[in-house]
Design an enzyme around this catalytic site. Structure first.
Site, PDB file in Angstrom:
ATOM      1  N   ARG A 287      22.704 104.048 -28.474  1.00  0.00           N
ATOM      2  CA  ARG A 287      21.559 104.408 -27.621  1.00  0.00           C
ATOM      3  C   ARG A 287      20.494 105.087 -28.465  1.00  0.00           C
ATOM      4  O   ARG A 287      20.793 106.020 -29.220  1.00  0.00           O
ATOM      5  CB  ARG A 287      22.004 105.342 -26.500  1.00  0.00           C
ATOM      6  CG  ARG A 287      20.845 105.962 -25.695  1.00  0.00           C
ATOM      7  CD  ARG A 287      21.384 106.966 -24.694  1.00  0.00           C
ATOM      8  NE  ARG A 287      20.359 107.645 -23.936  1.00  0.00           N
ATOM      9  CZ  ARG A 287      20.165 108.967 -23.948  1.00  0.00           C
ATOM     10  NH1 ARG A 287      20.924 109.751 -24.713  1.00  0.00           N
ATOM     11  NH2 ARG A 287      19.210 109.520 -23.222  1.00  0.00           N
TER      12      ARG A 287
ATOM     13  N   ARG B 183       7.455 119.523 -18.527  1.00  0.00           N
ATOM     14  CA  ARG B 183       8.004 120.517 -19.450  1.00  0.00           C
ATOM     15  C   ARG B 183       7.193 121.803 -19.416  1.00  0.00           C
ATOM     16  O   ARG B 183       6.027 121.816 -19.017  1.00  0.00           O
ATOM     17  CB  ARG B 183       8.034 119.971 -20.881  1.00  0.00           C
ATOM     18  CG  ARG B 183       9.053 118.862 -21.091  1.00  0.00           C
ATOM     19  CD  ARG B 183       9.187 118.469 -22.542  1.00  0.00           C
ATOM     20  NE  ARG B 183      10.201 117.448 -22.725  1.00  0.00           N
ATOM     21  CZ  ARG B 183      11.494 117.697 -22.932  1.00  0.00           C
ATOM     22  NH1 ARG B 183      11.918 118.953 -22.997  1.00  0.00           N
ATOM     23  NH2 ARG B 183      12.360 116.719 -23.081  1.00  0.00           N
TER      24      ARG B 183
ATOM     25  N   LYS C 279      18.101 104.316 -14.487  1.00  0.00           N
ATOM     26  CA  LYS C 279      18.688 105.652 -14.524  1.00  0.00           C
ATOM     27  C   LYS C 279      18.392 106.366 -13.202  1.00  0.00           C
ATOM     28  O   LYS C 279      17.237 106.514 -12.820  1.00  0.00           O
ATOM     29  CB  LYS C 279      18.130 106.443 -15.705  1.00  0.00           C
ATOM     30  CG  LYS C 279      18.511 105.868 -17.055  1.00  0.00           C
ATOM     31  CD  LYS C 279      17.839 106.609 -18.192  1.00  0.00           C
ATOM     32  CE  LYS C 279      18.327 108.051 -18.317  1.00  0.00           C
ATOM     33  NZ  LYS C 279      17.677 108.741 -19.456  1.00  0.00           N
TER      34      LYS C 279
ATOM     35  N   THR D 149      26.272 111.953 -19.646  1.00  0.00           N
ATOM     36  CA  THR D 149      25.921 113.374 -19.725  1.00  0.00           C
ATOM     37  C   THR D 149      27.119 114.304 -19.525  1.00  0.00           C
ATOM     38  O   THR D 149      27.852 114.204 -18.544  1.00  0.00           O
ATOM     39  CB  THR D 149      24.823 113.766 -18.701  1.00  0.00           C
ATOM     40  OG1 THR D 149      23.824 112.751 -18.639  1.00  0.00           O
ATOM     41  CG2 THR D 149      24.177 115.083 -19.118  1.00  0.00           C
TER      42      THR D 149
END
Length: 466
Positions: free
Chosen positions: A32, A73, A217, A275
């Protein structure tokens, strides 16, 4: 080899050719490339290493490009902030930062319109949390619910709030174009909220749509709400438990994961669990007992793949991580799983043919199921059935189809030249099974194909290895 595929994110700890080779030998199946980190130049080096490695290994390593997506962010800080529980802080939206008024900056201009008093702001994957007490102009007064040390540019989640950002950003478009030019095999699209996001990506991909597989996702509540539509549109789903766990109640995460796995099985789509699989191994040489059980549960649910992130990008023990995943998978695969795929609800004619082939192989105790396929579609159907007692050996004449079939649970793909004489094609497959997989003369195999005839007639055969 294990049936459950192991995906490894590549980073500073693993980007050299030598480390990639060691990871493959340890059990890595797919790499990935996380476009949230690194540059096109650094990713190009990894791609070149993988293409070189693929000339030397038995099964090729496909490449999955993972887009950054519409991230929110915090801004740059002069120094880290030590936030204490109960402290009141100011959070500012994008714009000129007044350091005397505001302690934290968020780069999402529409945050003031999106959130309300009482809403929660989650930072750094849930490690730091704020409650909004007051909104005025472009500032919010917030109470620190869960404190910690805040560093620059930490990821922000707004649980339960629809973020007004495009599913595919300008950076994503550039990264997708880079990946397509480099012949990656999968594109994982971050923060998929609706099926239209997948259709837009497919339009961007142009003539490579269909050849390069799309993994959606699922990372927020809207994606969960539209899950069934998204599954039907995508080639596969990634259960991205990092952001998803920050966007929904943590106690709901296991049930959401199981629902995603079940629906992917029913629709015959690939599914990846990602994850925090072996998060403790970023620093420690062995996983926790809870991590081992978590991985085993994913294998028991019969997912197609499990994925490592920080463990193999910056961790101290990337090889050991892959070795542990492989050992856990092999042990867990030795007992029957939940077998969601045994109850395929959305079946097509070819799926019915695959079900018959798997049942026949089980009844005969066949050594393997041999699939002759060009694009890998028939291999998808057989893999959907999750045969327990035998592996699936797929033969294609297309290199990219061979690589994308690697994601299918239990499929071991080979590339051969197809002959106009179907029998010659089969004899080539038999020779490879004897030479590489140690099949013995007289062992039975079930053959399923949609190309072993001049007019593409679907067929099932029972044959003895000659």
């Amino acid at each position: 080899m294990q049936k459950t595929r192991i995906i490894c994110t590549i980073g500073p700890a693993t980007e050299s050719y030598e480390m990639l080779r060691k990871m493959y030998d340890a059990g890595m199946d797919i790499v990935r490339l996380n476009m949230s980190h690194g540059t096109h130049e650094s990713h190009t080096k990894v791609i070149k290493h993988i293409k070189t490695l693929n000339k030397k290994v038995e099964f090729p390593i496909p490449i999955l490009l993972d887009t950054q997506g519409p991230e929110i962010r915090t801004g740059d800080l002069v120094q880290d902030l030590n936030l204490q529980e109960g402290t009141i802080v100011s959070i500012a939206a994008r714009g000129p930062l007044d350091v005397e008024e505001s302690s934290i900056h968020i780069n999402y201009a529409e945050i003031m319109e999106s959130v309300n008093v009482g809403d929660k702001i989650t930072v750094d994957n849930g490690l730091i949390n704020f409650e909004i007490l007051e909104k005025r102009d472009r500032l919010m007064q917030c109470r620190v619910i869960d404190g910690g040390v805040l560093k620059s540019k930490r990821h922000v989640n707004l649980p339960g709030i629809r973020v007004n950002l495009p599913a595919i950003t300008q950076k994503d478009e550039q990264d997708i174009a880079f990946g397509l030019a480099a012949d990656v095999d999968f594109i994982a699209l971050s923060f998929v909220r609706e099926a239209e996001d997948i259709r837009r990506l497919r339009h961007l991909m142009g003539h490579k749509a269909g050849r390069v597989k799309i993994i959606a996702k699922i990372e927020d509540q809207e994606g969960v709400r539209n899950l069934e539509d998204i599954i039907q549109e995508a080639d596969g789903i990634m259960v991205a438990r990092g952001d998803l766990g920050a966007e929904i109640n943590l106690e709901d995460l296991p049930n959401v994961q199981r629902r995603i796995v079940r629906l992917c099985a029913e629709y015959g789509k690939r599914v990846i669990v990602a994850t925090h699989l072996l998060e403790s191994m970023i620093h420690n040489p062995i996983p926790t007992r809870a991590e081992v059980t978590d991985v085993a549960n994913a294998v028991y649910e019969e997912v197609d793949a499990v994925m490592l992130s920080g463990e193999t990008t910056v961790g101290k023990y990337p090889i050991k991580c892959v070795e542990h995943l492989r050992k856990i998978a092999i042990k867990t695969e030795a007992i029957p799983g939940l077998q969601f795929a045994k109850n395929l609800q959305r079946t097509k004619d070819k799926q019915q043919l695959a079900i018959a082939a798997v049942q026949l192989a089980g009844g005969l105790q066949a050594k393997g199921i041999v699939v002759i396929t060009r694009r890998g579609i028939m291999a998808d159907f057989v893999s959907n059935c999750r045969p327990f007692f035998t592996n699936i050996y797929a033969f294609t004449n297309m290199s990219q189809s061979r690589r994308t079939m690697t994601l299918n649970r239990g499929v071991f793909p080979f590339r051969i030249n197809f002959s106009s004489d179907p029998e010659k094609t089969l004899q080539t497959a038999f020779r490879i099974l004897k030479e590489r997989e140690h099949f013995q003369m007289g062992e039975k195999v079930v053959i399923i194909s949609d190309v072993l005839a001049q007019h593409r007639v679907d067929s099932i055969q029972i044959r003895d290895i000659p």
